[in-house]
Design an enzyme around this catalytic site. Structure first.
Site, PDB file in Angstrom:
ATOM      1  N   HIS A   1       0.813  -1.204   0.000  1.00 25.01           N
ATOM      2  CA  HIS A   1       0.000   0.000   0.000  1.00 25.01           C
ATOM      3  C   HIS A   1       0.850   1.259   0.000  1.00 25.01           C
ATOM      4  O   HIS A   1       0.506   2.253  -0.611  1.00 25.01           O
ATOM      5  CB  HIS A   1      -0.936  -0.023   1.202  1.00 25.01           C
ATOM      6  CG  HIS A   1      -2.317   0.394   0.844  1.00 25.01           C
ATOM      7  ND1 HIS A   1      -3.053  -0.275  -0.109  1.00 25.01           N
ATOM      8  CD2 HIS A   1      -3.078   1.417   1.266  1.00 25.01           C
ATOM      9  CE1 HIS A   1      -4.207   0.327  -0.232  1.00 25.01           C
ATOM     10  NE2 HIS A   1      -4.262   1.353   0.591  1.00 25.01           N
TER      11      HIS A   1
ATOM     12  N   ARG B   1     -11.171   4.763  -1.856  1.00 31.02           N
ATOM     13  CA  ARG B   1     -10.853   3.822  -0.777  1.00 31.02           C
ATOM     14  C   ARG B   1     -11.028   4.563   0.542  1.00 31.02           C
ATOM     15  O   ARG B   1     -10.354   5.559   0.765  1.00 31.02           O
ATOM     16  CB  ARG B   1      -9.402   3.355  -0.887  1.00 31.02           C
ATOM     17  CG  ARG B   1      -9.040   2.698  -2.196  1.00 31.02           C
ATOM     18  CD  ARG B   1      -7.590   2.207  -2.117  1.00 31.02           C
ATOM     19  NE  ARG B   1      -7.250   1.380  -3.249  1.00 31.02           N
ATOM     20  CZ  ARG B   1      -6.575   1.810  -4.305  1.00 31.02           C
ATOM     21  NH1 ARG B   1      -6.172   3.064  -4.349  1.00 31.02           N
ATOM     22  NH2 ARG B   1      -6.303   0.995  -5.290  1.00 31.02           N
TER      23      ARG B   1
ATOM     24  N   ARG C   1     -16.153   2.954  -1.924  1.00 32.11           N
ATOM     25  CA  ARG C   1     -16.045   1.563  -1.494  1.00 32.11           C
ATOM     26  C   ARG C   1     -16.100   1.517   0.031  1.00 32.11           C
ATOM     27  O   ARG C   1     -15.392   2.267   0.709  1.00 32.11           O
ATOM     28  CB  ARG C   1     -14.715   0.954  -1.970  1.00 32.11           C
ATOM     29  CG  ARG C   1     -14.602  -0.525  -1.625  1.00 32.11           C
ATOM     30  CD  ARG C   1     -13.308  -1.131  -2.102  1.00 32.11           C
ATOM     31  NE  ARG C   1     -12.175  -0.589  -1.369  1.00 32.11           N
ATOM     32  CZ  ARG C   1     -10.911  -0.855  -1.675  1.00 32.11           C
ATOM     33  NH1 ARG C   1     -10.623  -1.614  -2.713  1.00 32.11           N
ATOM     34  NH2 ARG C   1      -9.938  -0.344  -0.971  1.00 32.11           N
TER      35      ARG C   1
ATOM     36  N   GLU D   1     -13.025  -9.571  -6.609  1.00 30.67           N
ATOM     37  CA  GLU D   1     -11.607  -9.686  -6.298  1.00 30.67           C
ATOM     38  C   GLU D   1     -11.271 -11.028  -5.664  1.00 30.67           C
ATOM     39  O   GLU D   1     -10.126 -11.308  -5.348  1.00 30.67           O
ATOM     40  CB  GLU D   1     -11.152  -8.535  -5.397  1.00 30.67           C
ATOM     41  CG  GLU D   1     -12.013  -8.316  -4.185  1.00 30.67           C
ATOM     42  CD  GLU D   1     -11.667  -7.033  -3.441  1.00 30.67           C
ATOM     43  OE1 GLU D   1     -10.551  -6.522  -3.596  1.00 30.67           O
ATOM     44  OE2 GLU D   1     -12.531  -6.537  -2.687  1.00 30.67           O
TER      45      GLU D   1
ATOM     46  N   ASP E   1      -6.147  -7.989  -5.551  1.00 28.54           N
ATOM     47  CA  ASP E   1      -6.537  -9.146  -4.762  1.00 28.54           C
ATOM     48  C   ASP E   1      -6.910 -10.326  -5.640  1.00 28.54           C
ATOM     49  O   ASP E   1      -6.622 -11.466  -5.299  1.00 28.54           O
ATOM     50  CB  ASP E   1      -7.702  -8.797  -3.824  1.00 28.54           C
ATOM     51  CG  ASP E   1      -7.193  -8.168  -2.527  1.00 28.54           C
ATOM     52  OD1 ASP E   1      -5.995  -8.352  -2.232  1.00 28.54           O
ATOM     53  OD2 ASP E   1      -7.977  -7.508  -1.832  1.00 28.54           O
TER      54      ASP E   1
ATOM     55  N   CYS F   1     -10.347  -1.735 -11.500  1.00 31.44           N
ATOM     56  CA  CYS F   1      -9.781  -0.666 -10.672  1.00 31.44           C
ATOM     57  C   CYS F   1      -8.470  -1.042 -10.002  1.00 31.44           C
ATOM     58  O   CYS F   1      -7.977  -0.327  -9.170  1.00 31.44           O
ATOM     59  CB  CYS F   1     -10.789  -0.199  -9.632  1.00 31.44           C
ATOM     60  SG  CYS F   1     -11.163  -1.446  -8.408  1.00 31.44           S
TER      61      CYS F   1
END
Lengths: 583, 108
Positions: free
Chosen positions: A192, A299, A336, A436, A460, A507
């Site tokens: 991340h 996010r 999301r 995902e 993912d 995405c």
């Protein structure tokens, strides 16, 4: 001059003085001391040890009085760490033998123990003792550094940040005017932190391996985010070369910016929607500047990060409205819901209880469906914010049809609650599901019937399909979006969307890679959601081919047998179509 | 804790045993966790002599709770406590006691 090789995660070149960071944002001014200073360094160490032990015992007494001796005993045990002969002797040894500064010696030794604890197996839960060891390090450093501690927010000159590792929240707080690039010893390509660095357009290199012991505050460094190099104390020649390549890169980026106002359409005039992925409301403006038509993935995890309490409904609401105010009227905003993942929340995951295999554990939508008040609070805010713009809601990590049904039910319940309370909200918020987990891709035709749109999260999906941890460099090779298994799953989802007349969006990182753009369009994708800075490049590639050409490429790619073959083929095709692409 | 006494290596002729050694089996359901390790190390530090704790050939400094914890001694683990020095026997008794103390009812 010393050149270290790592993994490039954010393009560009940065040249400047280094700032060496240690845990908790402590800045270690210098790694080495002069031989004449060794004794005073050892004395400083002992002062800090004594002060830390004293402080911990004071805590113990306070806790004894408040909660009883049983709890105070924990602090008593902690205080003993500062007198632990093995620990103290090892630190002292490093100061005397290596002439390390006390701070650096403390970090080196406590890190070693923390790692040893982390590697312990068994049922004693001893691996969590590493947190205690980090706590010891923090206490000692705060005493050693005292007023020398410097906040990253107070930097006066631009620096290159060097650290063992950086958390996503640390990275997110960087001021790009002051931190011009960074390099870390640990980390992975799709961690991340790397994603955020790319979003901030900070040249950065991760997974460099041990290098912190070779660098001292005040050294000069070059971070080459294109080749994945960290060069410490470059010689004049190297420096000159980089200065000029930096200029080239900047002018290339400017050139791409000129594409902002041209439409994203193929040579034969088929429109492709390019929207931006964001983590913070403040990124919205940047996404628009790069030519995003809206936000395809907001996010929301960062609302939950770096704090002890869960965000309130008002905090959610304020963040969403903030994004909507920045977007032009009617521009879509896909929010999301909470997608806590072990990889993203190392610091908080412990509080969620120990799980042997967190990636396959209670995370994301599973967590939300267990913590209904947390989940509903966010949904309430989303529905309320939707009064002000084209908000859509996206549920992450759906693995079964039942989970999706549960989400839809919760959504209906929240609407009822809001209705009863007379709170203003938008009842017609489109609902989407992330695809995902491979199971979701397999049942995509069924899921598609119950939602308004599907969004493929490739990071993912790749990880779960190939059972390879994307941050584990030992198996990272297996992790490839170009793997035929992944491509077939994506094709299945795109087909399901087409058959049900539902929009499908990709995405993940994959949609931001130029090499995949032709393939995805050829497979039928018309909606990309990417990190803002990828938009111009993707747009340029899309404008270079026709749908028929893309379909030929996709057909050919789907016939290939391995990720490597697919990748080579796609790179060749992209180079053929866009000879001057950065890829 | 189950203590099983055994004398150290050969007694020096006519002298006191220089090394006292005893095998214990960790019976605490939590294993050798933070507090017993701390309590053991604290007592061990009161003796001038060497204190070693051995698990399957891995020997650590008994005065260091960090090293004791790294033994990762789960319930049922057999440890050898070895004390070297003048009050070796007395020390050994006190140390074994630290290992045997009840740390029940504690959330570790």
């Amino acid at each position: 001059m010393q050149t270290n090789r790592g993994i490039p995660v954010s393009a560009g070149v940065a040249i400047g003085p280094v700032l060496v960071l240690d845990t908790e944002g402590y800045r270690i001014p210098s790694r080495l001391v002069r031989p004449t200073e060794v004794e005073s360094e050892v004395a400083r160490l002992h002062c800090a040890l004594a002060a830390s032990a004293r402080e911990t015992r004071d805590n113990q007494q306070a806790v004894d009085a408040q909660l009883g001796k049983r709890y105070g005993a924990i602090f008593a045990a902690h205080a003993l760490f500062f007198e632990d002969p093995a620990l103290v002797e090892e630190i002292e040894h490093l100061i005397r033998e290596q002439q390390y500064a006390a701070e650096y010696a403390v970090s080196k030794v406590t890190r070693r123990y923390a790692t040893a604890f982390q590697n312990l197996k068994g049922n004693l839960g001893l691996s969590s003792r590493s947190a205690d060891v980090y706590d010891i390090e923090r206490k000692l450093l705060s005493h050693l550094l005292g007023k020398r501690r410097e906040d990253l927010a107070n930097l006066t000159e631009p620096v290159i940040l060097l650290a063992h590792d950086l958390t996503p929240s640390e990275t997110a707080r960087f001021d790009p005017a002051k931190i011009i690039g960074f390099a870390t010893e640990a980390g992975g390509r799709t961690s991340h932190t790397a994603i955020i660095a790319a979003a901030l357009e900070l040249p950065s290199v991760v997974a460099v391996g041990d290098f912190l012991s070779d660098v001292t505050g005040g050294d000069e460094a070059i971070v080459d985010g294109n080749a994945g190099l960290l060069i410490i104390n470059p010689d004049d020649e190297t420096r000159r070369q980089y200065e000029s390549s930096r200029q080239t890169y900047i002018s290339f980026a400017r050139q791409l910016d000129e594409l902002r106002d041209v439409p994203a359409e193929t040579k034969d005039g088929v429109r492709v929607e390019l929207s931006g992925n964001i983590e913070f409301p403040s990124e919205t403006k940047h996404a628009l500047e790069k030519g995003a038509c809206g936000i395809g993935l907001y996010r929301t995890e960062f609302l939950y990060l770096g704090r002890d309490t869960d965000p309130t409904e008002e905090e959610h609401y304020a963040a969403y409205v903030d994004v909507l105010r920045t977007l032009p009227p009617g521009a879509p905003l896909v929010i999301r819901t909470l997608d806590i993942g072990a990889d993203k929340f190392s610091s908080k995951s412990a509080q969620l209880g120990e799980e042997r295999n967190p990636v396959l554990g209670l995370r994301s939508i599973r967590l939300c469906l267990r913590h209904m008040s947390l989940f509903k609070r966010q949904i309430r805010a989303i529905l309320r914010a939707a009064v002000h713009g084209a908000v859509q809601i996206l549920f992450p990590m759906i693995a079964t049809y039942r989970e999706l049904r549960q989400c839809v039910l919760v959504l209906a319940e929240v609407k009822e609650d809001l209705q009863e309370e007379g709170v203003e909200f938008n009842p017609h918020v489109p609902v989407g599901t992330m695809i995902e987990v491979p199971s979701a891709a397999i049942i995509a035709p069924q899921l598609a019937r119950d939602v308004d749109f599907l969004s493929i999260g490739t990071n993912d999906l790749v990880q779960y399909t190939l059972a390879a941890d994307r941050t584990n460099e030992n198996v990272a090779e297996l992790y490839s979006a170009a793997d035929p298994a992944v491509l077939h799953l994506i094709q299945r989802v795109l087909d399901a969307g087409r058959q049900c007349g539902k929009r499908v969006n990709v995405c993940g990182e994959m949609s931001g890679e130029t090499a995949f753009a032709t393939l995805l369009v050829g497979m039928g994708l018309r909606h990309f959601s990417v990190t803002a800075h990828h938009i111009p490049e993707i747009k340029r590639v899309i404008r270079a081919f026709s749908v028929a050409e893309a379909e030929d490429i996709a057909r050919e790619a789907l016939r290939l047998e391995s990720a490597v073959e697919v990748m080579n083929f796609l790179r060749d095709q992209t180079r053929r179509l866009v000879p001057d692409a950065m890829a | 804790m189950n203590g099983e006494a055994s004398t150290g290596p050969a007694l020096p002729p006519g002298g006191l045993p220089r090394v006292a050694r005893r095998t214990v089996v960790i019976s605490n359901p939590q294993g050798l966790h933070l507090r017993p390790a701390a309590s053991f190390a604290k007592r061990a530090r009161q003796f001038a002599g060497r204190v070693n704790v051995i698990r399957e050939g891995m020997s650590v400094n008994g005065k260091s709770q960090v090293e004791l914890l790294l033994l990762a001694a789960e319930p049922g683990t057999e440890l050898v406590v070895e004390v070297d020095g003048q009050d070796a026997d007395r020390a050994l008794t006190l140390l074994i006691e630290a290992l045997s103390a009840e740390y029940s009812d504690e959330e570790e």
